[in-house]
Scaffold this active site. Sequence first.
Site, PDB file in Angstrom:
ATOM      1  N   ASP A 116       0.832  -1.085  -0.130  1.00 25.79           N
ATOM      2  CA  ASP A 116      -0.024  -0.152   0.134  1.00 25.79           C
ATOM      3  C   ASP A 116       0.725   1.361  -0.036  1.00 25.79           C
ATOM      4  O   ASP A 116       0.400   2.240  -0.699  1.00 25.79           O
ATOM      5  CB  ASP A 116      -1.010  -0.023   1.207  1.00 25.79           C
ATOM      6  CG  ASP A 116      -2.127  -1.088   1.140  1.00 25.79           C
ATOM      7  OD1 ASP A 116      -2.418  -1.178  -0.018  1.00 25.79           O
ATOM      8  OD2 ASP A 116      -2.571  -1.366   2.049  1.00 25.79           O
ATOM      9  N   LYS A 176       9.108  -3.298   1.897  1.00 27.18           N
ATOM     10  CA  LYS A 176       9.050  -3.690   3.474  1.00 27.18           C
ATOM     11  C   LYS A 176       7.690  -4.418   3.906  1.00 27.18           C
ATOM     12  O   LYS A 176       6.866  -3.837   3.531  1.00 27.18           O
ATOM     13  CB  LYS A 176       9.338  -2.502   4.314  1.00 27.18           C
ATOM     14  CG  LYS A 176       9.272  -2.466   5.908  1.00 27.18           C
ATOM     15  CD  LYS A 176       7.916  -2.408   6.334  1.00 27.18           C
ATOM     16  CE  LYS A 176       6.900  -1.550   6.014  1.00 27.18           C
ATOM     17  NZ  LYS A 176       5.763  -1.388   6.381  1.00 27.18           N
ATOM     18  N   THR A 177       7.632  -5.606   4.317  1.00 27.45           N
ATOM     19  CA  THR A 177       6.665  -6.194   5.035  1.00 27.45           C
ATOM     20  C   THR A 177       7.158  -7.456   5.584  1.00 27.45           C
ATOM     21  O   THR A 177       7.634  -8.413   4.811  1.00 27.45           O
ATOM     22  CB  THR A 177       5.336  -6.488   4.196  1.00 27.45           C
ATOM     23  OG1 THR A 177       4.231  -7.083   4.963  1.00 27.45           O
ATOM     24  CG2 THR A 177       5.795  -6.889   2.890  1.00 27.45           C
ATOM     25  N   ASP A 213       4.997  -9.886   6.014  1.00 28.18           N
ATOM     26  CA  ASP A 213       3.993 -10.852   5.841  1.00 28.18           C
ATOM     27  C   ASP A 213       4.611 -11.686   4.483  1.00 28.18           C
ATOM     28  O   ASP A 213       4.278 -12.645   4.347  1.00 28.18           O
ATOM     29  CB  ASP A 213       2.720 -10.241   5.290  1.00 28.18           C
ATOM     30  CG  ASP A 213       2.093  -9.839   6.492  1.00 28.18           C
ATOM     31  OD1 ASP A 213       2.220 -10.023   7.592  1.00 28.18           O
ATOM     32  OD2 ASP A 213       0.709  -9.122   6.407  1.00 28.18           O
TER      33      ASP A 213
END
Length: 551
Positions: A176, A202-203, A205
């Site tokens: 997002d 970046k994440t 998950d």
Amino acid sequence: MKMSSLQKNRYEYAPKLPSVLAMPLEKIELRSGIETGSAGDQAALSQIFKKTFGKPIVSFEAGNNPYAHKVLTVGVVLSGGQAPGGHNVIAGIADALRAGSADSRLIGFLGGPSGILQDNAILLTSEIIDSYKNTGGFDMIGSGRTKIETQDQFKSALEVCQKRQLDALVVIGGDDSNTNAALLAEYFVDQNSDICVIGVPKTIDGDLKNEMIEVSFGFDTATKTYSELIGNIERDANSAKKYWHFIKLMGRSASHICLECALQTQPNIAIISEEVEAKKQTLGQIVHQIADIVVGRAKNGDNFGVVLVPEGLIEFIPEVKMLISELNALLADHVEYFSTLNTFEDQAEWVNKNLTRDSSYVFSSLPNNIQRQLLMDRDPHGNVQVSRIETEKMLIEMVDDRLAELKTETKYSGIFSSQNHFFGYEGRCAFPSNFDADYCYSLGYNAVVLAQFELTGYISSIRNLALPASQWLAGGIPFTMMMNMERRQGQEKPVIKKALVELDGKPFQSFISEREVWARESAYVFPGAIQYYGPDEVCNAPSKTLSLEHS
């Protein structure tokens, strides 16, 4: 500030770079590939991104960089949830700027994107950055979830960046945040601004990935942190031999964390949401499968086990997914009226009347506490807040009921005692693994080289990650290459497409080749804590997922 011995020692760690980025900046040359399309909906996206759509993939190789010593002022912002390694991205940016010119400056916007809109920023000096290098968290400049997505916000952001005399803005965030960065890049170009907007993936998950973004930073550290905890619970389960542990793991939109932790720890059961959806499994079928494994282990005298549950499971069960989709649309279209319903009973009655027959049946069949959780406040996208749904507790309750039925049928004579856990925040700010420390530093350093070549609308890309850092490849890919259109809050919007677990991929295939044995036996693996010193196979190994994908 009082520091642990580990923190003091981690300051001394020198992150490794790909060989091309380790060269003097003036010897790094830009190579452009062919123009790109998008992940989907190319016609619609090319109209939204008229200035930045179709850019080529770029790579860096040995050669000549005429812009190596240009004085740059770069802004950096952390956006969204924390992930281990964010500080090293900033350190990489700072070191690359210093390598180019001692007069270059790095501006850190405080508190996330709102810091840009409010012009709330500080000059990031070596003293500040060095006190955070190789540590977890985003506390150097803070983060936030404000979205820069309206024309007024775009205008304000441009005015602030111009006031600060930025040459580039680096947005460190997930899908997002990088989608918003893509829209900001388009707006800047449309307004004839030469300020570059560059993203960093970046994440924890792991769902921001593709052929060119092999993994998002933080995934390696987070999964190793969770796997240590899972291994500890497995050891406890095998010692006490009296509890079934149901462990929910972060990962709303994809099951990469759950799959990686399963590969590292070999639990008795690991549910992969993407498989559930592909097989069109019902909630009842999932419960029956878990119960069957519990019964099988009980016959061997093993009234204990470990079950891994992905956070977003409930959205992948087709019947529940349809229910949630209808709820999201229904509540988005009737926000004001729904807010006037003060009791859960009134809310449930109104919802049941306005759902389709099938979804109304599913909603009514769910446990009362799950119904309540489905009607809680929406997330910023207007969707059900899946992290609030206690899926692991729901499964425990339903499995317990199923086992009671089997007892009455004399098909089960074991003892089912359970414990529930949710691992999420535990992994978001851990000390980054050596892999993430190196990867993040490289992403930041690489972002500056993209800025030197005035490449706006790109996300920093470091590839070949299953190999030692010296053999990694550096470059950039256009934001729009990763995008498609999705329905958000009742409207079609451009977004970076989330990457799901590929059921024909090597990591999942490796998992299914072993899971029947893991279900029967207590074949647990105990990874232990993340190690920073020692043999490469102990302290520098990439994730199981990366290793298998590149085997």
